[in-house]
Design an enzyme around this catalytic site. Structure first.
Site, PDB file in Angstrom:
ATOM      1  N   SER A  67      -7.676  25.240  18.110  1.00 31.94           N
ATOM      2  CA  SER A  67      -8.183  25.509  19.464  1.00 31.94           C
ATOM      3  C   SER A  67      -7.206  26.350  20.272  1.00 31.94           C
ATOM      4  CB  SER A  67      -8.446  24.191  20.194  1.00 31.94           C
ATOM      5  OG  SER A  67      -9.430  23.444  19.534  1.00 31.94           O
TER       6      SER A  67
HETATM    7  N1  SAM Z   1      -8.043  19.715  16.890  1.00 33.34           N
HETATM    8  C1  SAM Z   1      -7.930  20.808  15.968  1.00 33.34           C
HETATM    9  C2  SAM Z   1      -6.556  21.410  15.922  1.00 33.34           C
HETATM   10  O1  SAM Z   1      -5.659  20.934  16.630  1.00 33.34           O
HETATM   11  O2  SAM Z   1      -6.381  22.333  15.132  1.00 33.34           O
HETATM   12  C3  SAM Z   1      -8.949  21.894  16.216  1.00 33.34           C
HETATM   13  C4  SAM Z   1     -10.281  21.440  15.863  1.00 33.34           C
HETATM   14  S1  SAM Z   1     -11.491  22.641  15.421  1.00 33.34           S
HETATM   15  C5  SAM Z   1     -11.810  23.424  16.949  1.00 33.34           C
HETATM   16  C6  SAM Z   1     -12.845  21.489  15.176  1.00 33.34           C
HETATM   17  C7  SAM Z   1     -12.725  20.667  13.941  1.00 33.34           C
HETATM   18  O3  SAM Z   1     -13.730  19.673  13.949  1.00 33.34           O
HETATM   19  C8  SAM Z   1     -12.937  21.467  12.653  1.00 33.34           C
HETATM   20  O4  SAM Z   1     -11.827  21.338  11.825  1.00 33.34           O
HETATM   21  C9  SAM Z   1     -14.184  20.837  12.032  1.00 33.34           C
HETATM   22  O5  SAM Z   1     -14.179  20.823  10.628  1.00 33.34           O
HETATM   23  C10 SAM Z   1     -14.128  19.447  12.629  1.00 33.34           C
HETATM   24  N2  SAM Z   1     -15.402  18.713  12.636  1.00 33.34           N
HETATM   25  C11 SAM Z   1     -16.648  19.163  12.965  1.00 33.34           C
HETATM   26  N3  SAM Z   1     -17.524  18.146  12.887  1.00 33.34           N
HETATM   27  C12 SAM Z   1     -16.824  17.044  12.512  1.00 33.34           C
HETATM   28  C13 SAM Z   1     -17.175  15.695  12.263  1.00 33.34           C
HETATM   29  N4  SAM Z   1     -18.412  15.215  12.394  1.00 33.34           N
HETATM   30  N5  SAM Z   1     -16.202  14.844  11.890  1.00 33.34           N
HETATM   31  C14 SAM Z   1     -14.920  15.266  11.740  1.00 33.34           C
HETATM   32  N6  SAM Z   1     -14.538  16.529  11.954  1.00 33.34           N
HETATM   33  C15 SAM Z   1     -15.475  17.402  12.347  1.00 33.34           C
END
Ligand code: SAM
Length: 217
Positions: A67
């Site tokens: 992010s």
């Molecule tokens: N917090 C992260 C970081 O510090 O790098 C950035 C997160 S990224 C914007 C969103 C993440 O949510 C992705 O890695 C994606 O695979 C994950 N994601 C999406 N749906 C999800 C779910 N139902 N359960 C777990 N992870 C999920």
């Protein structure tokens, strides 16, 4: 294991980023200090390291992103972390946000649906010397065995507030979640007032990758 280097150039760029975040309205000094401490460029492939202190999201593989620093700071500020808070993060991604929460002395639980990302994130968290509990799976179902949580942070865009997650919030707890359609989401804070009462505050617009799962897209 990679030997990461924190050059004067990167240290300077990180300091500048903290100044930019302050100008954009981030005022929680603990959050700013954590952003100023954690080397975001360690989460980047060496080739793209020069982009690490731009206030932008960046690809991390599997179609996902680390992010934007402003978003990380904004969501973390809204969580009002106190040392020892039990925090559930949905969307471990790179592990950067986990490190920020751990630096604030939260007791972090984080769920990621992509195993390849989780493996890398765990390596990074370990490199920084933090302890974070992680799980590979659908975060929209939360982590029932560890509930309730003082804080829940969702780092992917949801179509609705997952009921299962809200039910895992402690009374007095705060959830921060972006909710909307695929194009844009409103940041929402949910405060659990009692076993049945939840107070919702709708804030500014953001753009996240989608929350995929049983109570997501
Ligand atoms: N917090 C992260 C970081 O510090 O790098 C950035 C997160 S990224 C914007 C969103 C993440 O949510 C992705 O890695 C994606 O695979 C994950 N994601 C999406 N749906 C999800 C779910 N139902 N359960 C777990 N992870 C999920």
């Amino acid at each position: 294991m990679t030997n990461y280097i924190d050059s004067y150039k990167n240290k300077g760029a990180r300091k500048k980023l903290v100044g930019e975040l302050r100008e954009k309205g981030i005022h929680d000094e603990q959050v700013l200090a954590a952003i100023g401490k954690i080397q975001r460029h360690y989460f980047f492939n060496k080739t793209f390291e020069s982009h690490a202190y731009e206030d932008k999201a960046f690809p991390i593989g599997e179609g996902q992103t680390i992010s934007q620093p402003y978003t990380v700071a904004y969501q973390t500020q809204l969580l009002q972390i106190s040392p020892g808070d039990k925090v559930l993060e949905i969307g471990t991604g790179s592990g950067y946000q986990c490190c920020i929460l751990a630096e604030l002395k939260a007791n972090v639980y984080s769920i990621e649906r992509h195993d390849a990302l989780l493996i890398k994130a765990k390596e990074m968290i370990q490199y920084f010397g933090y302890h974070v509990n992680t799980l590979c799976g659908d975060g929209t179902k939360g982590w029932p065995a560890e509930a309730p949580f003082d804080k829940i942070l969702v780092t992917a865009g949801a179509p609705v507030i997952p009921k299962t997650l809200a039910a895992q919030l402690a009374i007095g707890g705060i959830m921060v979640i972006p909710v909307g359609d695929e194009k844009s989401q409103k940041m929402i804070t949910v405060v659990r007032k009692s076993s049945t009462k939840f107070e919702k505050i709708v804030l500014s617009d953001f753009k996240f990758v989608p929350l995929i799962g049983a109570e997501g897209w």
